[in-house]
Design an enzyme around this catalytic site. Sequence first.
Site, short mmCIF file in Angstrom:
data_model
loop_
_atom_site.label_atom_id
_atom_site.label_comp_id
_atom_site.label_asym_id
_atom_site.label_seq_id
_atom_site.Cartn_x
_atom_site.Cartn_y
_atom_site.Cartn_z
N GLY A 108 1.08 4.33 -2.65
CA GLY A 108 0.54 4.67 -1.34
C GLY A 108 -0.93 4.58 -1.41
O GLY A 108 -1.57 3.47 -1.47
N SER A 109 -1.41 5.57 -1.48
CA SER A 109 -3.00 5.75 -1.59
C SER A 109 -3.80 5.12 -2.57
O SER A 109 -4.74 4.66 -2.30
CB SER A 109 -3.30 7.32 -1.60
OG SER A 109 -2.48 8.21 -2.35
N ASP B 141 8.02 4.26 4.71
CA ASP B 141 8.68 5.65 4.60
C ASP B 141 9.30 6.14 6.01
O ASP B 141 8.33 6.10 6.95
CB ASP B 141 7.36 6.47 4.07
CG ASP B 141 7.16 6.53 2.66
OD1 ASP B 141 8.43 6.43 1.76
OD2 ASP B 141 6.14 6.18 2.16
N SER C 261 3.69 1.51 -0.51
CA SER C 261 4.04 2.33 0.79
C SER C 261 3.03 2.07 1.66
O SER C 261 1.85 2.46 1.66
CB SER C 261 3.79 3.92 0.19
OG SER C 261 4.05 4.65 1.20
N GLY D 174 7.15 13.69 1.79
CA GLY D 174 6.85 14.11 3.23
C GLY D 174 5.43 13.77 3.47
O GLY D 174 5.01 13.36 4.52
N PHE D 175 4.75 13.56 2.22
CA PHE D 175 3.18 13.05 2.53
C PHE D 175 2.59 12.18 1.26
O PHE D 175 3.20 12.56 0.19
CB PHE D 175 2.24 14.37 2.54
CG PHE D 175 2.74 15.21 3.73
CD1 PHE D 175 2.18 15.21 5.18
CD2 PHE D 175 3.35 16.30 3.53
CE1 PHE D 175 2.33 15.91 6.11
CE2 PHE D 175 4.08 17.06 4.50
CZ PHE D 175 3.31 16.68 5.96
N GLY D 176 1.70 11.26 1.69
CA GLY D 176 0.99 10.68 0.45
C GLY D 176 -0.08 11.52 0.22
O GLY D 176 -0.31 12.67 0.46
N GLY D 177 -0.76 10.91 -0.94
CA GLY D 177 -1.77 11.59 -1.73
C GLY D 177 -1.55 12.73 -2.63
O GLY D 177 -2.39 13.73 -2.75
N MET E 237 11.62 10.42 -6.81
CA MET E 237 10.49 11.17 -6.31
C MET E 237 9.67 11.87 -7.21
O MET E 237 10.20 12.73 -7.84
CB MET E 237 10.98 12.00 -5.07
CG MET E 237 11.55 11.30 -3.93
SD MET E 237 10.54 10.25 -3.26
CE MET E 237 8.90 10.93 -2.92
N MET F 156 10.44 9.30 8.09
CA MET F 156 10.64 10.75 8.01
C MET F 156 10.95 11.25 9.50
O MET F 156 10.35 10.76 10.51
CB MET F 156 9.24 11.22 7.57
CG MET F 156 8.62 10.79 6.36
SD MET F 156 7.09 11.58 5.80
CE MET F 156 6.68 10.36 4.60
N GLY G 291 5.52 8.47 -5.50
CA GLY G 291 4.81 9.51 -5.43
C GLY G 291 3.79 9.87 -6.67
O GLY G 291 4.00 9.81 -7.57
N GLY G 292 2.11 9.65 -6.36
CA GLY G 292 1.49 10.03 -6.95
C GLY G 292 1.10 8.89 -8.26
O GLY G 292 0.54 9.29 -9.56
C1 DX5 Z 1 6.14 10.69 0.14
C2 DX5 Z 1 6.52 9.10 0.21
C3 DX5 Z 1 5.81 8.20 -0.73
C4 DX5 Z 1 4.11 8.24 -0.46
C5 DX5 Z 1 3.43 7.65 -1.84
O1 DX5 Z 1 7.09 11.17 0.92
O2 DX5 Z 1 7.86 8.78 0.13
O3 DX5 Z 1 6.18 6.68 -0.44
O4 DX5 Z 1 3.97 7.49 0.70
O5 DX5 Z 1 2.04 7.88 -1.60
P1 DX5 Z 1 1.10 8.21 -2.67
O6 DX5 Z 1 1.22 6.81 -3.49
O7 DX5 Z 1 -0.07 8.36 -1.97
O8 DX5 Z 1 1.48 9.53 -3.32
ZN ZN Z 2 8.70 6.71 -0.13
#
Ligand code: DX5
Ligand code: ZN
Length: 215
Positions: free
Chosen positions: A194-195, A38, A12, A143-146, A138, A40, A173-174
């Site tokens: 992502g992270s 992503d 991501s 909404g957010f990474g990490g 999901m 949003m 996610g995660g």
């Molecule tokens: C969250 C996004 C994810 C996010 C994943 O709303 O859809 O794609 O970027 O990030 P991590 O891997 O850090 O949870």
């Molecule tokens: Zn995503």
Amino acid sequence: MNMNKEIKIAPSILGADYGNLNEYLKKYESFSDWFHVDVMDGNFVKNLTIGPVVVKGIKTKIPLDCHLMINNPHLYIEDFAKAGAYAITIHAEASRHLPEDITKIKELGCKAGVSINPDTSVDAIAKVLPMVDLVLIMSVHPGFGGQAFIPEVLDKVKWIREHFPDLDIAIDGGIDHETAPLAIEAGANILVSGSYILKADDPEKAAERLRGAVK
Ligand code: DX5
Ligand code: ZN
């Protein structure tokens, strides 16, 4: 779960350097199957990111998997297709005409995906699963990474894999070296991360660790 599908890694790019995006993405190309973009709208989720103009500006040989966390996705599907999306995934919670929107994505020549939030039952998408190319489960509230992985969503992955053995199932996610094996075991074959990848000292090693190549 005995699954023959090859594992795909989709970093991501939410946490990328958007001031220098094309240069930034180059260092991930050699080990990425897809780039997960992503999108949003500050409405379906409480965060704002990017739109089709940025997708259009991405110059890469890696297919772009656009995850639309936006209300009224039907208004923007064509823009993302024209911007060069390989896959377009919309949320069941956000679409008012899910089968029609999926058909539109396919007619525009993109792979069609449907996604559900952690609190949404698989019943919300059961009807459209036979028509999609991928489903995105999901494993955090979007909404957010990490954020921390929500293990309860794995039951949905298992149900879908049992009923649709050939479908591409992504999880988002995660995802890290501890949660990826659980997701794969449940039947997921596309790992969005992502992270864990973007913040790793050695992103390639992190990705291969997710894929299961490096223990
Ligand atoms: C969250 C996004 C994810 C996010 C994943 O709303 O859809 O794609 O970027 O990030 P991590 O891997 O850090 O949870
Ligand atoms: Zn995503």
